[in-house]
Structures are given as structure tokens and as C-alpha cells.
Design a protein around this motif. Structure first.
Motif, PDB file in Angstrom:
ATOM      1  N   LEU A  74       0.835  -1.204   0.000  1.00 20.19           N
ATOM      2  CA  LEU A  74       0.000   0.000   0.000  1.00 20.19           C
ATOM      3  C   LEU A  74       0.864   1.247   0.000  1.00 20.19           C
ATOM      4  O   LEU A  74       0.588   2.218  -0.729  1.00 20.19           O
ATOM      5  N   TRP A  75       1.920   1.238   0.800  1.00 17.73           N
ATOM      6  CA  TRP A  75       2.827   2.392   0.852  1.00 17.73           C
ATOM      7  C   TRP A  75       3.422   2.677  -0.525  1.00 17.73           C
ATOM      8  O   TRP A  75       3.421   3.825  -0.981  1.00 17.73           O
ATOM      9  N   ALA A  76       3.909   1.655  -1.197  1.00 17.80           N
ATOM     10  CA  ALA A  76       4.538   1.842  -2.497  1.00 17.80           C
ATOM     11  C   ALA A  76       3.538   2.351  -3.532  1.00 17.80           C
ATOM     12  O   ALA A  76       3.851   3.245  -4.343  1.00 17.80           O
ATOM     13  N   ALA A  77       2.316   1.814  -3.512  1.00 15.94           N
ATOM     14  CA  ALA A  77       1.302   2.236  -4.472  1.00 15.94           C
ATOM     15  C   ALA A  77       0.913   3.696  -4.262  1.00 15.94           C
ATOM     16  O   ALA A  77       0.815   4.477  -5.225  1.00 15.94           O
ATOM     17  N   LEU A  78       0.679   4.091  -3.007  1.00 17.26           N
ATOM     18  CA  LEU A  78       0.285   5.469  -2.727  1.00 17.26           C
ATOM     19  C   LEU A  78       1.429   6.436  -2.990  1.00 17.26           C
ATOM     20  O   LEU A  78       1.211   7.562  -3.459  1.00 17.26           O
ATOM     21  N   LEU A  79       2.659   6.010  -2.690  1.00 17.68           N
ATOM     22  CA  LEU A  79       3.807   6.877  -2.954  1.00 17.68           C
ATOM     23  C   LEU A  79       3.964   7.111  -4.444  1.00 17.68           C
ATOM     24  O   LEU A  79       4.247   8.235  -4.880  1.00 17.68           O
ATOM     25  N   HIS A  80       3.774   6.069  -5.249  1.00 19.95           N
ATOM     26  CA  HIS A  80       3.858   6.233  -6.699  1.00 19.95           C
ATOM     27  C   HIS A  80       2.754   7.167  -7.206  1.00 19.95           C
ATOM     28  O   HIS A  80       3.007   8.061  -8.023  1.00 19.95           O
ATOM     29  N   ALA A  81       1.536   6.965  -6.674  1.00 22.56           N
ATOM     30  CA  ALA A  81       0.418   7.793  -7.116  1.00 22.56           C
ATOM     31  C   ALA A  81       0.607   9.259  -6.748  1.00 22.56           C
ATOM     32  O   ALA A  81       0.136  10.150  -7.457  1.00 22.56           O
TER      33      ALA A  81
END
Length: 477
Positions: free
Chosen positions: A91-98
Motif C-alpha cells: 500500500l505504501w509503495a502504491a500510494l507513494l507512486h500515485a
């Protein structure tokens, strides 16, 4: 090498570095750079889903290498728990990318690095409140328990703040690899300042009323053996004696006769006694009780504390009690926690704010869980001592039983796997650290930021899908 494989390799390196920052490897400094490879890979990912896959791999390796001891309890189901843990870094990686385009608009990356830290802290906060799955195990900030100067920052920002700082540092290093060095330089300066202030805090003299405290360690669940370990010079003369969790089995409805029996058996112990006890009904559907009795010097019942945080899957029959309050004793207000309670920041913080002079912790870590699990769990106790500003007396069944001062230093202990008692002097005083007084907003604050980032990412996804479904006509362009 194919760029996709390079990104996967970077994620794997981050997962292993994260695990190495905690026991048994215990290299605390790795926590400050462990997320750099993953953050760099996230920035190069083609979309948020690809970034989430990388975060999931890093999280799985972090859990598998850091919590291999779970196999002793959950057996073949353990990999499923590691997968659940991996959802957080995913979740952290996905939100950081977004959020990269929005946060990286200043050209220097300061907002992106700071956002990476706050999002990581938000994910850890979310993991600590999930119904049925709540855990704070492997929170990144706990790694700093092995570095006392930096651990002192927990008195101001708590473990959640240390986790955010470690994650932001890793993100800043990822930017430095792109040639944008300002965030990394600022992170290094902040680290140096925190170290210097921590050294000064470690030099403060102890304050408060002196008292002798003993913590007893034994996993026999044998009353006579516990009494024998307690009724010896030094231990029986202590102002406070703490026994481990679950040591006294009590029949339902007969609590008072059992309490009177235990008081008689400990009549030779002159101080206050904190005894870990449990009521486990024969009916497998009936709720159980896990509590600590506080007995005065005469054996009179001064108070009782019931466990607030049941261990997921293990204590399914236990109902948590979420409003901890100090128990009044001849030593002053005594704060109580039971094992898993101390893993979470709310109990120690509330007790310190409500005037507790010391934290007495009953704990059960079976010896078969191994030295790594015991060392990881004891790090949490060190961090809570600094957050609350209180001495901690932690009696564990097989280790590590400890007396911990408000700076996170272990002043007395019993080795893992041994039976015996540790006795030492503590200072009874109110904690009242900035975190104890005002830290209540940090976890909700990081959760709000995480929710805002998730909402922004969702709206962005909906806008992109709407654009693909109904692209603008050439005339409007």
C-alpha cells in the motif's frame, strides 16, 4: 539487465535490509537507508500496481526474515501471515507512486521525501488498529532501541515519529541517487541534531523517589516454584515484585479464595506484588480473562488490570479492555500493562499522562519462540520507557525480564531461558514527556494523511479511466 528485474532486485534488497535492522542481526543504522532501493524502484515503476508489487515483495521478505519465529506457533499457515504483513508496504509503495507527481512538483523532492515518511508511518498506524489483525510488530522505529542517543527522540515523537524519519531518510537517499541531494543533506543534519540532543538527555541525572524492584522470570506455571524464587533475600525485601503473565490459573467464580491463597503464600514478601493470572473456562466458547492482581504488603487487593490488546488468533476468547488507569499503591500510582499491550503506544502513554510513577509489565514469551523474538519484544519495552518517561519493570516468562530506566537503558535483567529474579533500584516519578502529554494526535494524524493519499489516488485513477473511456474530441483539443 532488464529494468524490470532491477526493480525487483531493489525491492528484495530493501526487504532484507529492513529485516537486518532488527534482531537477530540488529544493525540499527540500516533502518535509515533500507527503503532507499525500494523508493528508487517505485519512482521508476510504470504504474501504481507495479509499485505495489514491489512493495509487497519487500514487505514479504521483511516479515519472513524478521518473524521467522512465527512458525513455532502457526506452522504451515505462517506464510499467509507474512503475506498479510506485506500488504502494508505494498500500500505504501502504491500510494507513494500515485502521489509522486503531486509531491515532486517543487523540483527538489523535499515534499516527496517527507510524504514517503508520513505515509510509511500511516501504514504502520493502520496495521496497529485493524480489528482482528492489529499488531505493531516490526514497526521501523523500534530498530532505534539499539541506538540510545537516537532512541531519545521517542520522548518527543514516539516510535511512530522514528518510523517516519527512517522512511523519509530512505526516500531522500533515493533522490540523492538522482542527483537531488538537498533532502539527504537535510536528513543527515536532522540526524546529527537528534543524536546530539539524545546524548544530552542521556546525561540527565535520575529523578524521583528511590525504590527497590524485583522481576521474577520462570515458565513452570508452578506456584511453589515461583514462591521459592521470590522468597529469597533481596527479592522478598523489594518494595515491588512482579511475576510473569499467565502464571496463576484461577477457577471461574473462585477468584477471591485464590487471591487469599496467593496472599498467604507470599506473606513473607514485604512489598507490593503484581501477579499475572488468568481464568480460562472449560467451555471453549466462554470468554477467558487475562489479568494482573496488585496486592499490597498485607496481601490486600489494591487493584486489578485486565489485558487491553488480545493477541490475534491466539487469544480469540479474550475481550480487551481499552481504558488503562493507574492503581494506587503505597508506592504511588502504578501503571500496569500485560505483554502484547506494551507493543502498542496507547497504554503506556495514557498511563503516564494519568500520573503513573512506574510501569509494571507481566509478559509471556514461550522459550521455544527463540532468542530473536525475545530480543525484538524487549526492544518495544525500551521504546515505551522513553516515550512515557517512566521506569519499566518487565517480568517475562522466559526472557527478557528487565528493569529499564526512562532513557531506555537496561539496569538489571535475567538472561533469556533462565529462571531467577533481577533486582534493582528505580526512581518513582511522573513521566510527562512531550509524547506522553501531546503524542495522542500523531497516530490519528498519520492515519488521516494516509486516508487523504488513498482518496487522492482513487480520484486520480477514476479521472484517468474517464479520460480513456471518453477522450476529448479533436475539436475541443
Amino acid at each position: 539487465m532488464n529494468r524490470t528485474w532491477m526493480r525487483w532486485g531493489a525491492a528484495a534488497v530493501s526487504g532484507l535490509l529492513l529485516a537486518a535492522s532488527r534482531p537477530p542481526v540488529g544493525q540499527w543504522w540500516l533502518a535509515w537507508l533500507a527503503l532507499a532501493p525500494l523508493a528508487a524502484a517505485v519512482r521508476r515503476s510504470p504504474d501504481a500496481r507495479s509499485a505495489a508489487d514491489l512493495g509487497g515483495l519487500a514487505g514479504f521478505l521483511y516479515a519472513a526474515a524478521g518473524m521467522g519465529w512465527l512458525t513455532h506457533t502457526f506452522g504451515v499457515w505462517t506464510p499467509a501471515l507474512w503475506c498479510i504483513f506485506a500488504l502494508g508496504p505494498a500500500l505504501w509503495a502504491a500510494l507513494l507512486h500515485a502521489a509522486t507527481e503531486r509531491l515532486d512538483s517543487d523540483g527538489r523532492g523535499l515534499a516527496w521525501a517527507l510524504g514517503a515518511g508520513l505515509l510509511w508511518a500511516g501504514v504502520e498506524s493502520l496495521r496497529s488498529i485493524l480489528p482482528g489483525l492489529s499488531t505493531s510488530w516490526l514497526a521501523l522505529g523500534f530498530s532505534q532501541a539499539a541506538c540510545l542517543p537516537l532512541l531519545q527522540s521517542a520522548a518527543l515523537v514516539g516510535v511512530v515519529g522514528l518510523s517516519a524519519a527512517c522512511a523519509a531518510s530512505g526516500a531522500a537517499l533515493a533522490l540523492a541517487a538522482e542527483g537531488r541531494r538537498l533532502p539527504a543533506e537535510l536528513a543527515l543534519a536532522a540526524l546529527g541534531l537528534a543524536w546530539a540532543l539524545g546524548e544530552r538527555r542521556l546525561e540527565r541525572p535520575a529523578e524521583g523517589v528511590p525504590a527497590r524492584v524485583a522481576v521474577v522470570q520462570d515458565e513452570s506455571y508452578d506456584l511453589e516454584r515461583l514462591v521459592k524464587l521470590t522468597d529469597v533475600p533481596g527479592v522478598r525485601d523489594a518494595d515491588l515484585v512482579v511475576w510473569p503473565e499467565y502464571q496463576l490459573a484461577v477457577n471461574e467464580g473462585h477468584e477471591e479464595p485464590y487471591r487469599a491463597l496467593f496472599a498467604r503464600r507470599l506473606a513473607g514478601v514485604r512489598g507490593v506484588k503484581v501477579l499475572g493470572a488468568a481464568v480460562i473456562p472449560e467451555d471453549p466458547k466462554a470468554p477467558m480473562q487475562n489479568f494482573s492482581w496488585v496486592l499490597g504488603p498485607s496481601g490486600a487487593l489494591l487493584g486489578r488490570y485486565d489485558k487491553a490488546h488480545p493477541i490475534p488468533f491466539i487469544e480469540r476468547r479474550l475481550r480487551g479492555h481499552s481504558d488503562p488507569r493507574p492503581v494506587m499503591t503505597p508506592l504511588g500510582p502504578l501503571g500496569l500493562q500485560i505483554c502484547y499491550d506494551l507493543d502498542f503506544e496507547d497504554g503506556a502513554r495514557r498511563l503516564a499522562r494519568r500520573g503513573a510513577r512506574l510501569l509494571a509489565v507481566t509478559n509471556l514469551d514461550p522459550v521455544e519462540w527463540g532468542a530473536a523474538q525475545h530480543a525484538q519484544h524487549s526492544q518495544m519495552a525500551l521504546a515505551r520507557a522513553v516515550e512515557s518517561g517512566l521506569y519499566v519493570a518487565r517480568a517475562a516468562s522466559s526472557g527478557q525480564s528487565q528493569l529499564i530506566d526512562p532513557a531506555g537503558r537496561v539496569t538489571a535483567s535475567v538472561p533469556t531461558g533462565a529462571s531467577g529474579a533481577a533486582v534493582g533500584e528505580v526512581r518513582l516519578a511522573e513521566g510527562r514527556t512531550p509524547y506522553a502529554l501531546f503524542g495522542w494526535w500523531l497516530v490519528p494524524g498519520t492515519l488521516l494523511l494516509l486516508a487523504a493519499a488513498a482518496l487522492d489516488a482513487l480520484l486520480g485513477l477514476m479521472r484517468r479511466r474517464a479520460f480513456l473511456a471518453y477522450p476529448p474530441s479533436p475539436a475541443t483539443v
